[in-house]
Enzyme design. Structure first.
Site, PDB file in Angstrom:
ATOM      1  N   GLY A 131      25.188  44.219  32.145  1.00  0.00           N
ATOM      2  CA  GLY A 131      24.357  44.601  33.279  1.00  0.00           C
ATOM      3  C   GLY A 131      23.235  43.643  33.626  1.00  0.00           C
ATOM      4  O   GLY A 131      22.241  44.045  34.241  1.00  0.00           O
ATOM      5  N   ASN A 136      23.359  41.308  35.824  1.00  0.00           N
ATOM      6  CA  ASN A 136      23.311  41.202  37.293  1.00  0.00           C
ATOM      7  C   ASN A 136      22.685  42.456  37.896  1.00  0.00           C
ATOM      8  O   ASN A 136      21.921  42.374  38.854  1.00  0.00           O
ATOM      9  CB  ASN A 136      24.727  40.980  37.844  1.00  0.00           C
ATOM     10  CG  ASN A 136      25.155  39.529  37.742  1.00  0.00           C
ATOM     11  OD1 ASN A 136      24.708  38.692  38.501  1.00  0.00           O
ATOM     12  ND2 ASN A 136      25.985  39.246  36.775  1.00  0.00           N
ATOM     13  N   ARG A 170      46.541  56.390  36.513  1.00  0.00           N
ATOM     14  CA  ARG A 170      45.675  55.502  37.269  1.00  0.00           C
ATOM     15  C   ARG A 170      45.292  56.114  38.615  1.00  0.00           C
ATOM     16  O   ARG A 170      44.166  55.955  39.077  1.00  0.00           O
ATOM     17  CB  ARG A 170      46.377  54.165  37.518  1.00  0.00           C
ATOM     18  CG  ARG A 170      45.426  53.039  37.911  1.00  0.00           C
ATOM     19  CD  ARG A 170      44.541  52.669  36.773  1.00  0.00           C
ATOM     20  NE  ARG A 170      43.537  51.682  37.102  1.00  0.00           N
ATOM     21  CZ  ARG A 170      42.910  50.974  36.169  1.00  0.00           C
ATOM     22  NH1 ARG A 170      43.205  51.136  34.892  1.00  0.00           N
ATOM     23  NH2 ARG A 170      41.980  50.112  36.513  1.00  0.00           N
ATOM     24  N   MET A 176      34.851  45.133  35.711  1.00  0.00           N
ATOM     25  CA  MET A 176      36.107  44.554  35.231  1.00  0.00           C
ATOM     26  C   MET A 176      37.326  45.387  35.585  1.00  0.00           C
ATOM     27  O   MET A 176      38.363  45.271  34.947  1.00  0.00           O
ATOM     28  CB  MET A 176      36.018  44.386  33.696  1.00  0.00           C
ATOM     29  CG  MET A 176      34.954  43.410  33.260  1.00  0.00           C
ATOM     30  SD  MET A 176      35.342  41.740  33.857  1.00  0.00           S
ATOM     31  CE  MET A 176      33.756  40.949  33.641  1.00  0.00           C
ATOM     32  N   ASN A 226      31.165  41.264  45.641  1.00  0.00           N
ATOM     33  CA  ASN A 226      31.412  40.958  44.227  1.00  0.00           C
ATOM     34  C   ASN A 226      30.756  39.628  43.883  1.00  0.00           C
ATOM     35  O   ASN A 226      30.647  38.740  44.731  1.00  0.00           O
ATOM     36  CB  ASN A 226      32.925  40.867  43.962  1.00  0.00           C
ATOM     37  CG  ASN A 226      33.251  40.520  42.514  1.00  0.00           C
ATOM     38  OD1 ASN A 226      32.766  41.173  41.589  1.00  0.00           O
ATOM     39  ND2 ASN A 226      34.048  39.485  42.317  1.00  0.00           N
ATOM     40  N   HIS A 279      31.281  36.415  41.571  1.00  0.00           N
ATOM     41  CA  HIS A 279      32.276  35.752  40.720  1.00  0.00           C
ATOM     42  C   HIS A 279      31.615  34.518  40.110  1.00  0.00           C
ATOM     43  O   HIS A 279      30.979  33.730  40.840  1.00  0.00           O
ATOM     44  CB  HIS A 279      33.515  35.351  41.537  1.00  0.00           C
ATOM     45  CG  HIS A 279      34.561  34.681  40.713  1.00  0.00           C
ATOM     46  ND1 HIS A 279      35.329  35.370  39.785  1.00  0.00           N
ATOM     47  CD2 HIS A 279      34.944  33.390  40.640  1.00  0.00           C
ATOM     48  CE1 HIS A 279      36.131  34.520  39.176  1.00  0.00           C
ATOM     49  NE2 HIS A 279      35.938  33.318  39.669  1.00  0.00           N
ATOM     50  N   ASP A 317      43.051  41.414  47.899  1.00  0.00           N
ATOM     51  CA  ASP A 317      43.431  40.346  46.959  1.00  0.00           C
ATOM     52  C   ASP A 317      42.262  39.977  46.052  1.00  0.00           C
ATOM     53  O   ASP A 317      41.113  39.992  46.457  1.00  0.00           O
ATOM     54  CB  ASP A 317      43.889  39.106  47.753  1.00  0.00           C
ATOM     55  CG  ASP A 317      45.143  39.413  48.580  1.00  0.00           C
ATOM     56  OD1 ASP A 317      45.270  38.863  49.684  1.00  0.00           O
ATOM     57  OD2 ASP A 317      45.935  40.273  48.116  1.00  0.00           O
ATOM     58  N   ALA A 338      22.454  30.831  39.004  1.00  0.00           N
ATOM     59  CA  ALA A 338      23.234  31.168  40.205  1.00  0.00           C
ATOM     60  C   ALA A 338      23.394  32.674  40.413  1.00  0.00           C
ATOM     61  O   ALA A 338      22.889  33.241  41.382  1.00  0.00           O
ATOM     62  CB  ALA A 338      24.606  30.496  40.148  1.00  0.00           C
ATOM     63  N   GLU A 339      24.048  33.349  39.467  1.00  0.00           N
ATOM     64  CA  GLU A 339      24.378  34.768  39.693  1.00  0.00           C
ATOM     65  C   GLU A 339      23.150  35.624  39.977  1.00  0.00           C
ATOM     66  O   GLU A 339      23.126  36.393  40.964  1.00  0.00           O
ATOM     67  CB  GLU A 339      25.111  35.329  38.477  1.00  0.00           C
ATOM     68  CG  GLU A 339      26.455  34.676  38.214  1.00  0.00           C
ATOM     69  CD  GLU A 339      27.121  35.245  36.989  1.00  0.00           C
ATOM     70  OE1 GLU A 339      27.028  36.455  36.770  1.00  0.00           O
ATOM     71  OE2 GLU A 339      27.754  34.467  36.256  1.00  0.00           O
TER      72      GLU A 339
HETATM   73  C1  GRF Z   1      29.134  37.822  34.283  1.00  0.00           C
HETATM   74  O1  GRF Z   1      29.680  36.599  33.815  1.00  0.00           O
HETATM   75  C2  GRF Z   1      29.511  38.015  35.736  1.00  0.00           C
HETATM   76  O2  GRF Z   1      29.657  36.806  36.431  1.00  0.00           O
HETATM   77  C3  GRF Z   1      30.827  38.641  35.655  1.00  0.00           C
HETATM   78  O3  GRF Z   1      30.668  39.594  34.605  1.00  0.00           O
HETATM   79  C4  GRF Z   1      29.832  38.991  33.583  1.00  0.00           C
HETATM   80  C5  GRF Z   1      28.878  40.013  33.002  1.00  0.00           C
HETATM   81  O4  GRF Z   1      27.912  40.314  33.939  1.00  0.00           O
HETATM   82  N1  GRF Z   1      31.217  39.201  36.913  1.00  0.00           N
HETATM   83  P1  GRF Z   1      26.719  41.385  33.623  1.00  0.00           P
HETATM   84  O5  GRF Z   1      25.824  40.792  32.573  1.00  0.00           O
HETATM   85  O6  GRF Z   1      27.363  42.660  33.120  1.00  0.00           O
HETATM   86  O7  GRF Z   1      26.021  41.545  34.932  1.00  0.00           O
END
Ligand code: GRF
Length: 210
Positions: A12, A14, A66, A91, A108, A110, A149, A180-181
């Site tokens: 978490g 981000n 699912r 994920m 999203n 990436h 996609d 970056a993120e």
């Molecule tokens: C990060 O590498 C992000 O780019 C990817 O998931 C990983 C974990 O992110 N999408 P976070 O620390 O759970 O935000």
């Protein structure tokens, strides 16, 4: 006020960047209305709780199939009536029912410069492993809109990060997150909250001036 639902799976960081950006005023006119995780042990849920934000686990393991999970995820999202859904280290493949219900409203992050190092199998640390194996000198992160996609929808923001001699996947992942993120995702939400983002008929994004 932009109502933002954030989907997470892991640490978490981000999500934390978004929480901190709202708290500091870097993101105006937005609030996180719910954090949804497919992983009940995700530290991201603790971060949400610490910030006083409702956190809910919707895990495929808790459903017979699912399809039932997909419906539960859609319901959990719809309940909050979000204007924007942010996949922040999420994920799980976003089901078509969610994409159809929120088309053009899902972004999203990436950890590479799409269209490089993206698509099936390119997630988390694997992305940085491939970057190093290929010998790329520059990598980075991308915020894009989500469509059917994988890692394919309209690109909104990108930021380059240098690959350095001696980098391991872990060191590179951390640099991409820090440089970056954690910058791009709050900036993307801020732009959307201020109504400055449009997507044209060719699937290209445009950011209007202030
Ligand atoms: C990060 O590498 C992000 O780019 C990817 O998931 C990983 C974990 O992110 N999408 P976070 O620390 O759970 O935000």
């Amino acid at each position: 006020m932009l109502r933002v639902a954030v989907c997470v799976s892991g640490g978490g960081t981000n999500l934390q960047a978004i929480i901190d950006a709202i708290a500091s005023g870097k993101i105006e006119n937005a609030q996180i209305v719910r954090v949804i995780s497919n992983n009940k042990n995700a530290y991201a849920l603790t971060r949400a709780q610490n910030a006083g934000i409702e956190g809910i686990c919707v895990s495929p393991r808790d459903y017979e199939n699912r399809e039932l999970f997909n419906e539960a995820l859609l319901k959990c999202l719809k309940e909050t009536d979000p204007d924007l859904i942010v996949l922040a280290g999420f994920m799980v493949a976003v089901p078509a029912c969610v994409i159809n219900a929120f088309r053009g409203k899902i972004i999203n992050i990436h950890p590479a410069l799409i269209p490089s190092f993206c698509g099936k199998g390119y997630y988390g640390l694997h992305v940085h492993e491939k970057v190093l194996q290929r010998g790329a000198k520059v990598t980075g992160a991308t915020v894009h809109f989500v469509d059917e996609d994988l890692d394919h929808g309209p690109i909104l923001l990108q930021k380059a990060v240098d690959v350095k001699e001696g980098d391991t996947p872990q060191i590179l992942q951390r640099r991409v997150m820090e440089e970056a993120e954690w910058i791009l995702l709050p900036r993307a939400i801020s732009l959307i909250a201020r109504g400055r983002v449009t997507i044209d008929d060719n699937g290209l994004t445009h950011i209007s001036d202030e």
